[in-house]
Design a protein around this motif. Structure first.
Motif, PDB file in Angstrom:
ATOM      1  N   VAL A   1      46.018  38.576  29.457  1.00  0.00           N
ATOM      2  CA  VAL A   1      46.343  39.920  28.949  1.00  0.00           C
ATOM      3  C   VAL A   1      47.845  40.128  29.052  1.00  0.00           C
ATOM      4  CG1 VAL A   1      44.099  40.930  29.528  1.00  0.00           C
ATOM      5  CG2 VAL A   1      45.933  40.987  31.209  1.00  0.00           C
ATOM      6  N   ALA A   2      48.359  41.008  28.218  1.00  0.00           N
ATOM      7  CA  ALA A   2      49.778  41.361  28.284  1.00  0.00           C
ATOM      8  C   ALA A   2      50.051  42.088  29.597  1.00  0.00           C
ATOM      9  CB  ALA A   2      50.147  42.247  27.098  1.00  0.00           C
ATOM     10  N   ARG A   3      51.250  41.966  30.099  1.00  0.00           N
ATOM     11  CA  ARG A   3      51.629  42.593  31.374  1.00  0.00           C
ATOM     12  C   ARG A   3      51.329  44.087  31.367  1.00  0.00           C
ATOM     13  NH1 ARG A   3      51.795  44.867  35.162  1.00  0.00           N
ATOM     14  NH2 ARG A   3      53.292  45.016  36.839  1.00  0.00           N
ATOM     15  N   ASP A   4      51.550  44.745  30.251  1.00  0.00           N
ATOM     16  CA  ASP A   4      51.311  46.190  30.150  1.00  0.00           C
ATOM     17  C   ASP A   4      49.825  46.548  30.209  1.00  0.00           C
ATOM     18  OD1 ASP A   4      54.027  46.532  29.926  1.00  0.00           O
ATOM     19  OD2 ASP A   4      54.019  46.741  27.743  1.00  0.00           O
ATOM     20  N   ASP A   5      48.957  45.572  29.971  1.00  0.00           N
ATOM     21  CA  ASP A   5      47.513  45.828  29.984  1.00  0.00           C
ATOM     22  C   ASP A   5      46.860  45.509  31.326  1.00  0.00           C
ATOM     23  OD1 ASP A   5      47.394  46.733  27.363  1.00  0.00           O
ATOM     24  OD2 ASP A   5      47.141  44.712  26.554  1.00  0.00           O
TER      25      ASP A   5
ATOM     26  N   LYS B   1      53.489  33.546  30.019  1.00  0.00           N
ATOM     27  CA  LYS B   1      54.027  34.831  30.473  1.00  0.00           C
ATOM     28  C   LYS B   1      52.955  35.899  30.603  1.00  0.00           C
ATOM     29  CE  LYS B   1      58.569  34.028  28.494  1.00  0.00           C
ATOM     30  NZ  LYS B   1      59.604  34.497  27.583  1.00  0.00           N
ATOM     31  N   ARG B   2      51.773  35.646  30.047  1.00  0.00           N
ATOM     32  CA  ARG B   2      50.696  36.640  30.115  1.00  0.00           C
ATOM     33  C   ARG B   2      49.975  36.550  31.467  1.00  0.00           C
ATOM     34  NH1 ARG B   2      48.677  38.750  25.183  1.00  0.00           N
ATOM     35  NH2 ARG B   2      46.509  38.568  25.881  1.00  0.00           N
ATOM     36  N   TRP B   3      49.502  37.700  31.934  1.00  0.00           N
ATOM     37  CA  TRP B   3      48.720  37.759  33.173  1.00  0.00           C
ATOM     38  C   TRP B   3      47.335  37.177  32.914  1.00  0.00           C
ATOM     39  CZ3 TRP B   3      53.143  39.382  34.584  1.00  0.00           C
ATOM     40  CH2 TRP B   3      53.401  39.776  35.905  1.00  0.00           C
ATOM     41  N   TYR B   4      46.701  36.705  33.969  1.00  0.00           N
ATOM     42  CA  TYR B   4      45.342  36.182  33.885  1.00  0.00           C
ATOM     43  C   TYR B   4      44.399  37.198  34.510  1.00  0.00           C
ATOM     44  CZ  TYR B   4      47.277  31.839  32.299  1.00  0.00           C
ATOM     45  OH  TYR B   4      47.931  30.907  31.543  1.00  0.00           O
ATOM     46  N   ARG B   5      43.289  37.452  33.808  1.00  0.00           N
ATOM     47  CA  ARG B   5      42.276  38.375  34.328  1.00  0.00           C
ATOM     48  C   ARG B   5      40.959  37.626  34.432  1.00  0.00           C
ATOM     49  NH1 ARG B   5      40.662  42.929  30.537  1.00  0.00           N
ATOM     50  NH2 ARG B   5      38.967  41.480  30.034  1.00  0.00           N
ATOM     51  N   LEU B   6      40.447  37.522  35.650  1.00  0.00           N
ATOM     52  CA  LEU B   6      39.163  36.877  35.896  1.00  0.00           C
ATOM     53  C   LEU B   6      38.083  37.945  35.916  1.00  0.00           C
ATOM     54  CD1 LEU B   6      37.537  34.308  36.768  1.00  0.00           C
ATOM     55  CD2 LEU B   6      37.965  35.060  39.133  1.00  0.00           C
ATOM     56  N   ASP B   7      37.140  37.848  34.992  1.00  0.00           N
ATOM     57  CA  ASP B   7      35.959  38.718  34.979  1.00  0.00           C
ATOM     58  C   ASP B   7      34.816  37.876  35.528  1.00  0.00           C
ATOM     59  OD1 ASP B   7      37.652  40.428  33.636  1.00  0.00           O
ATOM     60  OD2 ASP B   7      36.698  40.177  31.689  1.00  0.00           O
ATOM     61  N   LEU B   8      34.156  38.357  36.580  1.00  0.00           N
ATOM     62  CA  LEU B   8      33.133  37.552  37.245  1.00  0.00           C
ATOM     63  C   LEU B   8      31.936  38.421  37.604  1.00  0.00           C
ATOM     64  CD1 LEU B   8      33.711  34.656  39.562  1.00  0.00           C
ATOM     65  CD2 LEU B   8      32.189  36.421  40.403  1.00  0.00           C
ATOM     66  N   THR B   9      30.737  37.886  37.387  1.00  0.00           N
ATOM     67  CA  THR B   9      29.515  38.616  37.722  1.00  0.00           C
ATOM     68  C   THR B   9      28.454  37.634  38.199  1.00  0.00           C
ATOM     69  OG1 THR B   9      27.936  40.292  36.922  1.00  0.00           O
ATOM     70  CG2 THR B   9      28.531  38.513  35.398  1.00  0.00           C
ATOM     71  N   CYS B  10      27.410  38.168  38.838  1.00  0.00           N
ATOM     72  CA  CYS B  10      26.291  37.333  39.289  1.00  0.00           C
ATOM     73  C   CYS B  10      24.991  38.096  39.095  1.00  0.00           C
ATOM     74  CB  CYS B  10      26.463  36.923  40.752  1.00  0.00           C
ATOM     75  SG  CYS B  10      26.809  38.275  41.899  1.00  0.00           S
ATOM     76  N   ASP B  11      23.913  37.343  38.935  1.00  0.00           N
ATOM     77  CA  ASP B  11      22.577  37.923  38.819  1.00  0.00           C
ATOM     78  C   ASP B  11      21.630  36.985  39.570  1.00  0.00           C
ATOM     79  OD1 ASP B  11      19.908  38.703  37.652  1.00  0.00           O
ATOM     80  OD2 ASP B  11      21.215  40.103  36.586  1.00  0.00           O
ATOM     81  N   THR B  12      20.948  37.500  40.576  1.00  0.00           N
ATOM     82  CA  THR B  12      20.146  36.640  41.453  1.00  0.00           C
ATOM     83  C   THR B  12      18.788  37.271  41.727  1.00  0.00           C
ATOM     84  OG1 THR B  12      20.762  37.629  43.567  1.00  0.00           O
ATOM     85  CG2 THR B  12      22.303  36.029  42.621  1.00  0.00           C
TER      86      THR B  12
END
Length: 197
Positions: free
Chosen positions: A180-184, A109-120
Motif C-alpha cells: 500500500v502507499a505510505r499515505d494509506d 517504497k510501498r508499505w507491506y500490509r499483512l492480512d491474516l485470519t484463521c478458522d478452526t
C-alpha cells in the motif's frame, strides 16, 4: 418361421408366488420406513465418522473445511473497499497442524500490509509472531472473526511471519500480503517494532 402366441403365460408354483409376495411386502415396508421422519439417533448412525464433525466454536454447526475456507476468504475480502489501492504481493494458506513459517522480501517504497485470519474447529485464538532482525512482536489472532487482522511493515529488510501449528486441532490459516502507499497505512506504521498507545 414359428409364430409365438401373443400372450405367453408361465404357470407359477406356490413357492414362487410366496417368494414374490415376500419381496413385494419387503419393498413396501422399506418405502414406509423411509417415509418416517428421521430421528437424531438415526441421522447420526447413518453418517460416516468423517461426516460427524465437531461443531465450529459458538455456531452449533459442524466445522467443514470448505465452509471454513469461504469464511476465511470473506474475512480477507472485508478490506477490498477501504480505498487503499492495495496491490497483492503474495498469498497462501496452511493447515492448522502445520502452522505458518514464511520469510518475505520487502523491497521498494510501498508499505507491506499483512492480512491474516484463521478458522478452526477448536482454537479460538492463535499467536502470530512477526520478526525482522532483532525486533519481534507477538499478537493474538482471533479465529473465525468476520474481518482479518492487519499488520503494517515498512519496506526494507526481509521479515518473518510465524504462526505455530496446533497438532490437536483442525483448521486453517489464510494470509494475503499486499503493498500500500505510505499515505494509506492505517494504524501503527511498523507492527514489528511496535507503536506506543
Amino acid at each position: 418361421m414359428r409364430l409365438r402366441p401373443p400372450h405367453h403365460f408361465v404357470p407359477l408354483g406356490a413357492a414362487t408366488a410366496l417368494l414374490l409376495s415376500g419381496l413385494l411386502s419387503g419393498l413396501l415396508s422399506g418405502c414406509a420406513d423411509s417415509a418416517q421422519p428421521e430421528t437424531a439417533d438415526r441421522r447420526s448412525a447413518s453418517k460416516t465418522p468423517e461426516e460427524r464433525k465437531t461443531p465450529a466454536p459458538g455456531s452449533g454447526k459442524p466445522w467443514e473445511p470448505d465452509d471454513a475456507m469461504q469464511r476465511a476468504e470473506r474475512a480477507l475480502d472485508a478490506y477490498e473497499e477501504d480505498g487503499s489501492a492495495a496491490k497483492l504481493s503474495d498469498s497462501g494458506s496452511a493447515h492448522l497442524a502445520d502452522g505458518v513459517h514464511r520469510t518475505f522480501q520487502a523491497p521498494g517504497k510501498r508499505w507491506y500490509r499483512l492480512d491474516l485470519t484463521c478458522d478452526t474447529s477448536g482454537e479460538r485464538e492463535l499467536t502470530l509472531t512477526l520478526t525482522r532482525g532483532s525486533a519481534e512482536q507477538a499478537y493474538g489472532i482471533g479465529c473465525g472473526d468476520p474481518e482479518a487482522d492487519q499488520f503494517n511493515v515498512p519496506p526494507g529488510a526481509p521479515f518473518t511471519v510465524r504462526v505455530d501449528g496446533v497438532r490437536t486441532g483442525s483448521g486453517l490459516v489464510l494470509w494475503r500480503l499486499n503493498t500500500v502507499a505510505r499515505d494509506d497505512v492505517d494504524g501503527c506504521d511498523d507492527d514489528i517494532e511496535g507503536c506506543d498507545g
